[in-house]
Design an enzyme around this catalytic site. Structure first.
Site, short mmCIF file in Angstrom:
data_model
loop_
_atom_site.label_atom_id
_atom_site.label_comp_id
_atom_site.label_asym_id
_atom_site.label_seq_id
_atom_site.Cartn_x
_atom_site.Cartn_y
_atom_site.Cartn_z
N ARG A 102 0.81 -1.22 0.00
CA ARG A 102 0.00 0.00 0.00
C ARG A 102 0.84 1.27 0.00
O ARG A 102 0.54 2.22 -0.72
CB ARG A 102 -0.97 -0.03 1.19
CG ARG A 102 -1.85 1.22 1.34
CD ARG A 102 -2.42 1.75 0.04
NE ARG A 102 -3.12 0.74 -0.74
CZ ARG A 102 -3.40 0.86 -2.02
NH1 ARG A 102 -3.01 1.95 -2.70
NH2 ARG A 102 -4.04 -0.10 -2.66
N LYS A 136 0.44 25.70 -3.19
CA LYS A 136 -0.75 24.99 -2.70
C LYS A 136 -0.47 23.49 -2.76
O LYS A 136 -0.98 22.76 -3.61
CB LYS A 136 -1.97 25.37 -3.54
CG LYS A 136 -2.37 26.83 -3.38
CD LYS A 136 -3.55 27.19 -4.28
CE LYS A 136 -3.91 28.67 -4.12
NZ LYS A 136 -5.02 29.07 -5.02
N LYS A 168 1.65 40.17 -3.30
CA LYS A 168 0.29 39.77 -3.63
C LYS A 168 -0.73 40.76 -3.08
O LYS A 168 -0.38 41.73 -2.41
CB LYS A 168 0.03 38.37 -3.08
CG LYS A 168 0.87 37.29 -3.76
CD LYS A 168 0.70 35.94 -3.12
CE LYS A 168 -0.68 35.37 -3.30
NZ LYS A 168 -0.98 35.03 -4.70
N GLU A 196 1.80 41.05 -8.18
CA GLU A 196 0.45 40.67 -8.58
C GLU A 196 -0.43 41.91 -8.74
O GLU A 196 -0.43 42.80 -7.89
CB GLU A 196 -0.16 39.75 -7.52
CG GLU A 196 -1.59 39.33 -7.82
CD GLU A 196 -2.18 38.48 -6.71
OE1 GLU A 196 -1.71 37.34 -6.55
OE2 GLU A 196 -3.09 38.95 -6.01
N ASP A 217 -3.92 38.49 -12.03
CA ASP A 217 -4.76 37.60 -11.23
C ASP A 217 -6.25 37.81 -11.49
O ASP A 217 -6.77 38.93 -11.41
CB ASP A 217 -4.47 37.82 -9.75
CG ASP A 217 -5.18 36.82 -8.87
OD1 ASP A 217 -5.06 35.61 -9.13
OD2 ASP A 217 -5.85 37.24 -7.90
#
Length: 277
Positions: A102, A136, A168, A196, A217
């Site tokens: 597994r 992410k 950002k 951004e 964005d």
């Protein structure tokens, strides 16, 4: 760590952690019921078309359980495989193969899943636009996931917060856009700077400042195309914001240099593999 390094030591330590998660504290109590030393040759088969990845992790998994188990690789990482293709042969003690099964398949399924999903985006975006991963990622799996992105033909974005400046929207909301850019330029010390923006007005307000990349964005295709036209003389351009397989081709058609896609790491479906005796 700012670079992707899949050394033998990294693979071994990563697999050890995974095995400990699966076997602590009492081992595989079900496989322990098998008391014979039967030796099997087992086929590792792909149950779907995919880009395969993670074979060295799988091989190391079996080796740590039983160094006499032979894991004979038939397809290399990055290979495109079809349903029913033989990926590897596994020869050894049946009980020990079952103990490792597994964890080995989990590495293969996850890495192959990211590589396969990335490749779908890469093909739709075309040769002129790079598909980039983001931060992410699943905690503690970033190195593995970014490796998988590269297998699928994608491009690695910054590895962590120390790699590059990325100014950002929340940074801007907490301060002043132009002031932050100027401060980053002053302190960059060889680091790349990405800024951004989400409107053409924002883009025009920083046009001409000496940074590397502008991140456009959540823009409409119309505004994205106009922004690329304005910015491309000055900066590398990148698009982001809920990019999907349905939207990526249209985004790439605007002429943007890069498209960042969070879903290739945070929600790529696992590829289905099986062990066939």
């Amino acid at each position: 760590m700012s670079k992707i390094k899949l050394s033998k030591e990294f693979i071994k330590s990563t697999v050890k952690l995974a095995l400990n998660e699966d076997l602590y504290p009492s081992g595989d109590i079900t496989s322990a019921l098998i008391n014979n030393e039967k030796v099997l040759t087992i086929k590792l088969i792909s149950n779907q078309s995919a880009i395969v990845g993670g074979l060295l992790f799988a091989k190391q998994t079996f080796a740590l359980i039983d160094d006499k188990v032979r894991f004979i690789i038939k397809k290399k990482d990055g290979s495109r495989v079809k349903k029913g293709n033989l990926i590897a042969l596994i020869k050894g003690n049946a009980k020990n193969i079952l103990i490792a099964e597994r964890v080995a398949l989990n590495f293969l399924s996850h890495i192959s899943g990211i590589a396969t999903k990335t490749n779908e985006f890469v093909k739709l975006a075309g040769k002129k636009t790079k598909i980039c991963c983001t931060r992410k990622t699943i905690p503690n799996l970033r190195v593995i996931q970014k490796y998988a992105v590269k297998l699928g033909g994608g491009t690695n974005h910054r590895f962590n917060l120390s790699d590059e400046y990325l100014i950002k929207d929340n940074h801007i909301a907490s301060s002043n856009l132009k002031g932050l850019v100027l401060k980053a330029i002053k302190n960059k010390k060889g680091k790349k700077i990405t800024v951004e923006v989400d409107t053409i007005k924002q883009l025009r307000s920083i046009l001409g400042l000496k940074f590397n990349r502008v991140l456009l964005d959540n823009m409409s295709i119309k505004n994205l195309r106009e922004s690329v036209k304005i910015a491309k003389k000055y900066y590398e351009t990148e698009a982001s914001g809920n990019v999907s397989l349905k939207s990526v081709k249209a985004i790439a058609s605007t002429g943007v240099s890069r498209i960042s896609v969070g879903s290739i790491t945070h929600s790529a479906p696992a590829v289905d593999f099986k062990l066939e005796i």
